[in-house]
Scaffold this motif. Sequence first.
Motif, PDB file in Angstrom:
ATOM      1  N   VAL A 127     -12.755  22.621  20.782  1.00 34.56           N
ATOM      2  CA  VAL A 127     -13.215  24.082  20.121  1.00 34.56           C
ATOM      3  C   VAL A 127     -14.016  24.039  19.287  1.00 34.56           C
ATOM      4  O   VAL A 127     -14.257  23.352  18.216  1.00 34.56           O
ATOM      5  N   ILE A 128     -15.083  24.951  19.608  1.00 36.19           N
ATOM      6  CA  ILE A 128     -16.270  25.114  18.621  1.00 36.19           C
ATOM      7  C   ILE A 128     -16.096  26.430  17.808  1.00 36.19           C
ATOM      8  O   ILE A 128     -15.973  27.458  18.272  1.00 36.19           O
ATOM      9  N   SER A 129     -15.767  25.992  16.334  1.00 34.62           N
ATOM     10  CA  SER A 129     -15.156  27.051  15.529  1.00 34.62           C
ATOM     11  C   SER A 129     -16.393  27.517  15.011  1.00 34.62           C
ATOM     12  O   SER A 129     -17.195  27.193  14.224  1.00 34.62           O
ATOM     13  N   ILE A 130     -16.632  29.061  15.031  1.00 36.38           N
ATOM     14  CA  ILE A 130     -18.095  29.459  14.675  1.00 36.38           C
ATOM     15  C   ILE A 130     -17.702  30.534  13.370  1.00 36.38           C
ATOM     16  O   ILE A 130     -17.042  31.434  13.381  1.00 36.38           O
ATOM     17  N   LYS A 131     -18.373  30.164  12.187  1.00 39.75           N
ATOM     18  CA  LYS A 131     -17.977  31.081  11.198  1.00 39.75           C
ATOM     19  C   LYS A 131     -18.727  32.362  10.946  1.00 39.75           C
ATOM     20  O   LYS A 131     -19.812  32.496  12.022  1.00 39.75           O
ATOM     21  N   PRO A 132     -18.339  33.309  10.295  1.00 44.64           N
ATOM     22  CA  PRO A 132     -18.786  34.481  10.488  1.00 44.64           C
ATOM     23  C   PRO A 132     -20.339  34.562  10.183  1.00 44.64           C
ATOM     24  O   PRO A 132     -20.844  33.656   9.476  1.00 44.64           O
ATOM     25  N   GLY A 133     -21.024  35.545  10.861  1.00 47.74           N
ATOM     26  CA  GLY A 133     -22.508  35.480  10.738  1.00 47.74           C
ATOM     27  C   GLY A 133     -23.022  36.216  12.069  1.00 47.74           C
ATOM     28  O   GLY A 133     -22.266  36.127  13.224  1.00 47.74           O
TER      29      GLY A 133
ATOM     30  N   VAL B 188     -19.384  25.413  13.356  1.00 43.24           N
ATOM     31  CA  VAL B 188     -20.986  25.810  13.275  1.00 43.24           C
ATOM     32  C   VAL B 188     -21.097  27.064  12.053  1.00 43.24           C
ATOM     33  O   VAL B 188     -20.127  27.778  12.035  1.00 43.24           O
ATOM     34  N   ALA B 189     -21.824  26.871  11.398  1.00 45.36           N
ATOM     35  CA  ALA B 189     -22.053  27.629  10.432  1.00 45.36           C
ATOM     36  C   ALA B 189     -23.685  28.085  10.027  1.00 45.36           C
ATOM     37  O   ALA B 189     -24.281  27.056  10.013  1.00 45.36           O
ATOM     38  N   LYS B 190     -24.174  29.197   9.774  1.00 44.19           N
ATOM     39  CA  LYS B 190     -25.416  29.392   9.303  1.00 44.19           C
ATOM     40  C   LYS B 190     -25.854  29.031   8.170  1.00 44.19           C
ATOM     41  O   LYS B 190     -27.021  28.657   7.932  1.00 44.19           O
ATOM     42  N   ASP B 191     -24.826  28.918   7.226  1.00 42.15           N
ATOM     43  CA  ASP B 191     -25.421  28.707   5.808  1.00 42.15           C
ATOM     44  C   ASP B 191     -25.544  27.033   5.594  1.00 42.15           C
ATOM     45  O   ASP B 191     -25.710  26.492   4.461  1.00 42.15           O
ATOM     46  N   GLY B 192     -25.261  26.208   6.775  1.00 43.78           N
ATOM     47  CA  GLY B 192     -25.287  24.776   6.550  1.00 43.78           C
ATOM     48  C   GLY B 192     -23.911  24.087   6.160  1.00 43.78           C
ATOM     49  O   GLY B 192     -23.819  22.885   6.004  1.00 43.78           O
ATOM     50  N   SER B 193     -22.683  24.950   6.143  1.00 43.46           N
ATOM     51  CA  SER B 193     -21.591  24.327   5.603  1.00 43.46           C
ATOM     52  C   SER B 193     -20.856  23.711   6.600  1.00 43.46           C
ATOM     53  O   SER B 193     -19.838  23.087   6.467  1.00 43.46           O
ATOM     54  N   GLY B 194     -21.192  23.958   7.831  1.00 41.23           N
ATOM     55  CA  GLY B 194     -20.502  23.245   9.118  1.00 41.23           C
ATOM     56  C   GLY B 194     -21.307  21.864   9.592  1.00 41.23           C
ATOM     57  O   GLY B 194     -22.143  21.615   9.051  1.00 41.23           O
ATOM     58  N   GLN B 195     -20.856  21.510  10.744  1.00 37.69           N
ATOM     59  CA  GLN B 195     -21.605  20.240  11.298  1.00 37.69           C
ATOM     60  C   GLN B 195     -23.072  20.818  12.050  1.00 37.69           C
ATOM     61  O   GLN B 195     -23.888  20.037  12.242  1.00 37.69           O
TER      62      GLN B 195
END
Length: 224
Positions: free
Chosen positions: A119-125, A92-99
């Motif tokens: 595992v839901i890997s959540i990028k910083p944000g 998961v990524a707010k900037d669209g770099s994740g799925q």
Amino acid sequence: MVLENSYFQGMKNPVIKDATATIVQRGNVFSGTSGRNESGGTAFDPKAYYAYTPDSAANVPSLLKSGTGPSSSIGTTAAASAKAAAATTLTVAKDGSGQYSTVAAAVNAVPANNASRVVISIKPGTYRETVKVPSNKPHITFQGSGGSRKDTVIVHNNAAGTQKPDGSGTYGTSGSATVAVEADDFQARNLTIANDFNEGANQSSPATRRSPCARRPTRSSWTA
């Protein structure tokens, strides 16, 4: 172009080249074809780059038919679930770099009754949303991928008396959770789950009651 051990059946002009092309043909079968069937010039040798053993062109029709038609494992719910289960990490990524751009969308993508951990890997944000992990989606881990648990924050500001957007009433204490977990074997690591409802500014509001960030445990800020 190297065209080898291919099978052409019942077609017109099976091979056409323009004035600039070179086509090397070898081992092909042409059955019931008509019109242009062209070759000429020189080309590279594929075996100079990788080893392979081509099937006989005469066997191509039977090989093709053996892999077509109905199959018990294609298009079934079980096959789709197995494929989803194989992808054990969702990003998961707010900037669209994740799925996915929201945590809720990643949870929705987990197959029901998954047998293994996802595992839901959540990028910083800061993810301003509410998330529900339903009872039929066990073995889920929320994993913040930043250097600190403060780097990844899931937050919302619902409270017990907050009106629902559809006008159907208020959320109530349990319904105002930022993250509601109903499933077994849930884990959260290296992130913060919070509820930032401003109680001080809403003392006269019926919404000023317990406003949990998560149902396990109930606090205004929960870090893992």
